[in-house]
Design an enzyme around this catalytic site. Structure first.
Site, short mmCIF file in Angstrom:
data_model
loop_
_atom_site.label_atom_id
_atom_site.label_comp_id
_atom_site.label_asym_id
_atom_site.label_seq_id
_atom_site.Cartn_x
_atom_site.Cartn_y
_atom_site.Cartn_z
N TYR A 1 6.47 6.99 17.13
CA TYR A 1 6.98 7.19 15.96
C TYR A 1 7.88 8.14 15.94
O TYR A 1 8.79 8.06 15.27
CB TYR A 1 5.83 7.83 15.10
CG TYR A 1 5.64 7.90 14.10
CD1 TYR A 1 5.50 7.03 13.34
CD2 TYR A 1 5.78 9.47 13.62
CE1 TYR A 1 5.61 6.28 11.60
CE2 TYR A 1 6.16 9.21 11.43
CZ TYR A 1 6.10 7.73 10.72
OH TYR A 1 5.69 7.66 10.05
N ALA B 1 10.33 8.86 17.77
CA ALA B 1 11.07 8.31 18.43
C ALA B 1 12.29 7.07 17.28
O ALA B 1 13.20 6.84 17.12
CB ALA B 1 11.17 7.43 19.68
N ARG C 1 0.76 -0.83 0.24
CA ARG C 1 0.13 -0.09 0.15
C ARG C 1 1.10 1.18 0.13
O ARG C 1 2.11 1.54 0.15
CB ARG C 1 -0.74 0.05 1.53
CG ARG C 1 -1.56 -1.21 0.99
CD ARG C 1 -2.78 -1.07 2.77
NE ARG C 1 -2.79 -1.51 3.65
CZ ARG C 1 -2.52 -0.66 5.47
NH1 ARG C 1 -2.58 0.45 5.02
NH2 ARG C 1 -1.74 -1.82 6.01
N ASN D 1 10.92 0.30 4.29
CA ASN D 1 9.63 0.92 4.17
C ASN D 1 7.83 0.68 5.47
O ASN D 1 7.69 2.09 5.51
CB ASN D 1 9.12 1.71 2.45
CG ASN D 1 7.18 1.70 2.47
OD1 ASN D 1 7.17 3.43 2.10
ND2 ASN D 1 5.82 0.79 2.85
N LYS E 1 11.28 6.87 14.01
CA LYS E 1 12.13 7.35 12.85
C LYS E 1 12.84 8.50 13.33
O LYS E 1 14.15 8.54 12.40
CB LYS E 1 10.67 8.35 12.21
CG LYS E 1 9.42 7.49 12.40
CD LYS E 1 9.97 6.71 11.02
CE LYS E 1 8.83 5.96 10.39
NZ LYS E 1 8.88 4.98 9.25
N SER F 1 10.64 9.90 8.59
CA SER F 1 9.80 10.54 8.70
C SER F 1 10.33 11.37 8.97
O SER F 1 10.93 11.88 9.96
CB SER F 1 8.52 10.32 9.37
OG SER F 1 7.75 11.63 9.84
#
Ligand code: NDP
Length: 247
Positions: A155, A157, A15, A90, A159, A142
């Site tokens: 999140y 942390a 996706r 990814n 990334k 990100s």
């Protein structure tokens, strides 16, 4: 074709951004092996739709959280194809919540998938790349891992950790002719951002100089650049694809 006869592994290919990466690399002649964790139907659909365009794409159900599953996947690929040229990490999830309300499970789900998952997959393939004296690793982080976003301590942390991991590894493996780079998207239209509330979008949009969310294809085209010889002298870098949001 820029990637003729190259073998590329893309995690989380069913996706969104991963799917666009799978398609973009395959259109440039790569044999693309992608992973997913739940969506068998979407995996078969992608194989079949790209197969009709004579693109070489296969999906594998591999949970990046599980080192043994990843290692078995790597062995399977090496048995069949003999080598791997490109790895795109990814696969990723969000479990957004204010820290005061965040459960340990919400913390560890995100860290285990987004950070330990990258360790698991990269460890398996980096050794192969080092033996080959050739390889290319591209990690999808990100903007949240650079500037921090409220309600995303888990999140951000994961990334941010991924960026530090990538820089350390880039220095470690450069002598083996292996490159490691990071792409840091801002807000991109996918299932992940489809849960954002209208009010939040109204708050964020004026902060994006290009005044729109990006597309998965716009992220995939930067991944393609990093996957080709055009970027041969670039390693340990973080390229933002964020419409200027992080400036
Ligand atoms: P989606 O939620 O649309 O897709 C996530 C993909 O990851 C799916 O293919 C999913 O498989 C797979 N996946 C999730 N968990 C695992 C796991 N444990 N093992 C293997 N595969 C897994 O996400 P996006 O396309 O939006 O995001 C892709 C990446 O880009 C993520 O790392 C995300 O953090 C990052 N990113 C996204 C941004 C955005 O605005 N969308 C912004 C910045 C970064 P399945 O279909 O089987 O569930």
């Amino acid at each position: 074709m820029k990637l003729k006869d190259k073998i590329a592994v893309v995690t989380g290919g069913t996706r969104g951004i991963g799917k666009a990466i799978v398609q973009t690399l395959a259109q440039q002649g790569a044999q693309v092996l992608f992973t997913y964790v739940n969506n068998d139907a979407k995996a078969r659909e992608l194989e079949s739709s790209l197969g009709k365009e004579n693109l070489k794409v296969s999906g594998f159900k591999v949970d990046v959280k599980d080192f043994n599953q990843v290692n078995a996947f790597k062995e399977q690929i090496l048995d069949k194809y003999g080598a791997v040229d490109i790895l795109v990490n990814n696969a990723g999830i969000i479990r957004d919540k204010a820290l005061a309300l965040m459960s340990s499970e919400e913390w560890s789900d995100v860290i285990d998938t987004n950070l330990t998952g990258v360790f698991n997959v990269t460890k398996c393939f980096a050794v192969t790349f080092m033996k080959q004296r050739q390889g290319n690793i591209i990690n999808i982080s990100s903007l949240s891992g650079i500037i921090g976003i409220p309600r995303q301590t888990n999140y951000s942390a994961s990334k941010g950790g991924m960026i530090a991991f990538s820089k350390a590894l880039a220095k470690e493996v450069a002598a083996f002719n292996v490159r490691v780079n990071v792409v840091a998207p801002g807000f991109i239209t996918t299932d992940m951002t489809s849960v954002l509330k209208e009010d939040y979008i109204k708050h964020v949009m004026p902060q994006i100089p290009l005044a729109r969310f990006g597309t998965a294809e716009e992220v995939a085209s930067v991944v393609l650049f990093l996957a080709t010889e055009q970027s041969d002298y670039i390693t340990g870098q973080v390229i933002r694809v964020d419409g200027g949001l992080g400036m």
